[in-house]
Design a protein around this motif. Structure first.
Motif, mmCIF file in Angstrom:
data_model
loop_
_atom_site.group_PDB
_atom_site.id
_atom_site.type_symbol
_atom_site.label_atom_id
_atom_site.label_comp_id
_atom_site.label_asym_id
_atom_site.label_seq_id
_atom_site.Cartn_x
_atom_site.Cartn_y
_atom_site.Cartn_z
ATOM 1 N N ARG A 8 17.823 46.978 3.561
ATOM 2 C CA ARG A 8 16.441 46.505 3.497
ATOM 3 C C ARG A 8 16.320 45.038 3.914
ATOM 4 O O ARG A 8 15.307 44.620 4.471
ATOM 5 C CB ARG A 8 15.904 46.698 2.078
ATOM 6 C CG ARG A 8 14.398 46.786 1.975
ATOM 7 C CD ARG A 8 13.979 47.243 0.605
ATOM 8 N NE ARG A 8 14.321 46.271 -0.429
ATOM 9 C CZ ARG A 8 14.140 46.459 -1.733
ATOM 10 N NH1 ARG A 8 13.645 47.622 -2.151
ATOM 11 N NH2 ARG A 8 14.468 45.541 -2.613
ATOM 12 N N SER A 9 17.385 44.276 3.647
ATOM 13 C CA SER A 9 17.375 42.853 3.999
ATOM 14 C C SER A 9 17.874 42.603 5.421
ATOM 15 O O SER A 9 17.921 41.455 5.861
ATOM 16 C CB SER A 9 18.243 42.065 3.013
ATOM 17 O OG SER A 9 19.609 42.435 3.140
ATOM 18 N N GLU B 151 21.077 45.878 1.013
ATOM 19 C CA GLU B 151 21.595 45.238 2.219
ATOM 20 C C GLU B 151 20.865 45.747 3.461
ATOM 21 O O GLU B 151 20.537 44.967 4.365
ATOM 22 C CB GLU B 151 23.096 45.501 2.352
ATOM 23 C CG GLU B 151 23.944 44.732 1.348
ATOM 24 C CD GLU B 151 25.424 45.012 1.522
ATOM 25 O OE1 GLU B 151 25.772 45.744 2.469
ATOM 26 O OE2 GLU B 151 26.216 44.499 0.719
#
Length: 431
Positions: free
Chosen positions: A225-226, A223
């Motif tokens: 990283r996104s 989450e």
């Protein structure tokens, strides 16, 4: 003046007199209400002043759980000496796009609360900030055995020399080093391995997965990283920038308590109420309700909201590093206390059923994934359950601390002997 005019004048005088009486009656009520409100405010001010004075003289009287919602700088000041703070850590660079990793400074002190079964009140880190006896890292250019993991690898409330990595190295007759770091997950394990472990040319690397929250740590990494999760560096401050937030202990306690109640109510609406207390025989476990996120992730995984396949990416990276650097790759699974002592008696019987299914499904998924990736997989659950069933549980023979629900010295010894037997190719004979 006519009779009609006199009557009108008398009527107007009567109405004016009546209005005056009403106004006279309302005024005392307003004064009384204002007096009551003023008294309440004065009492509240006196109470807050008294609370502030008490906490200034006795800051340790502030409940530990209340510090979570304190203004960050004030929290760090109050936590100093009681809990690890940012001042005790340093940032470790990473290359996988994840959030900041903080590791302890050399010779930092990590305090622990009172517990049973030989728990220690503090653990001192070594020369590079990990939970080992001092001198090992700098004394060896090569270290044969490395252990990576979270607080179930790190010596949580035990002496570093009694944690399972040190005991495993002694059993196998080789230098060993513990690179465990609490509060991290598999992506962080690999970052720590690359930064501190690979330079020591290990022959064996043991990645210890903890049943309770490693899957959650993976999802949080993905989450972040996104872009769905904020950076940890800015988390926790929010709107806490006013004078009262920055100066007053009492205000932080009261306002922070209201924030806690609001967030807890919201979490209960979204995730359901969590009662993670249980008993093992006559011994109560987790009475402080720590690690409730383990119950939440179990519910979500069992409901199909979190896929066990999320382990694939970090484990493929583990395999890639092993191939590139020539070390033996070992994947270990450590169960939660309630599973090791199954069937534990939960306050919420439904939660016990969910955790049992979560444990079974997660272990099966990891065993399959390990076979596909060519990793040695050692599930500690059967060995710990067997030892747990041999004696009636008592506070002097537990495998997990009843307070912090981490491995006791006896639990670490069982894990070390079980792993030593498995790695040496002999049947487990831990007792």
């Amino acid at each position: 003046m006519t009779g009609r005019d006199r009557c009108g004048t008398l009527s107007a005088m009567a109405e004016e007199s009546s209005g005056g009486l009403k106004t006279a009656a309302v005024a005392p009520r307003w004064r009384k209400a204002c007096g009551v409100a003023g008294g309440v405010l004065a009492s509240l001010a006196i109470f807050m002043a008294g609370l502030e004075a008490m906490f200034r003289m006795l800051p340790w009287a502030i409940p530990a759980k209340a510090l979570v919602h304190f203004e960050p700088e004030l929290r760090a000041r109050l936590a100093q000496g009681r809990f690890p703070t940012r001042a005790d850590t340093i940032l470790m660079p990473r290359d996988d796009g994840g959030d900041a990793i903080r590791i302890f400074k050399p010779y930092a002190i990590k305090p622990y609360g009172q517990d049973t079964c030989g728990a220690v009140r503090q653990v001192k880190t070594d020369e590079i900030g990990f939970g080992n006896p001092p001198g090992i890292y700098n004394a060896h250019s090569n270290i044969d055995l490395l252990a990576i993991g979270d607080s179930f690898t790190w010596p949580s409330a035990v002496e570093p020399s009694t944690a399972w990595p040190m005991q495993l190295g002694a059993a196998l007759g080789c230098p060993a080093y513990n690179l465990g770091r609490g509060g991290t997950g598999p992506y962080e394990y690999l970052q720590i391995l690359k930064r501190f472990g690979l330079p020591k040319s290990p022959r064996v690397v043991v990645m210890n997965l903890y049943e309770g929250n490693d899957l959650l740590n993976i999802m949080e990494h993905l989450e972040y990283r996104s872009g769905k999760m904020p950076r940890a560096a800015g988390a926790g401050r929010g709107h806490k920038t006013g004078f009262a937030w920055r100066r007053s202990y009492a205000w932080n306690l009261v306002a922070g308590g209201l924030i806690y109640l609001r967030e807890n109510a919201r979490a209960n609406r979204q995730e359901g109420r969590v009662d993670y207390r249980f008993r093992v025989g006559r011994v109560p476990f987790n009475q402080e309700q720590s690690s409730r996120d383990e119950a939440v992730v179990a519910r979500r995984a069992v409901a199909g909201e979190i896929p066990y396949g999320a382990f694939a990416e970090p484990l493929r990276e583990f395999r890639r590093l092993a191939d590139a650097h020539g070390f033996r790759r070992v994947l270990v699974y450590t169960p939660a206390a309630a599973i090791a002592y199954a069937p534990a008696e939960f306050r919420d019987p439904e939660l016990g059923e969910v955790l049992a299914r979560f444990s079974r499904d997660q272990r099966q998924a990891l065993a399959t994934l390990a076979r596909e990736l060519g990793l040695e997989f050692i599930d500690l659950t059967p060995a710990l359950q067997r030892i747990a069933q041999e004696q009636a549980p008592a506070e002097d023979n537990l495998l997990y601390f009843p307070g912090n629900i981490h491995l006791t010295p006896r639990g670490h010894a069982v894990v070390a002997r079980t792993l030593a037997d498995a790695l040496a190719g002999t049947p487990a004979a831990a007792k």
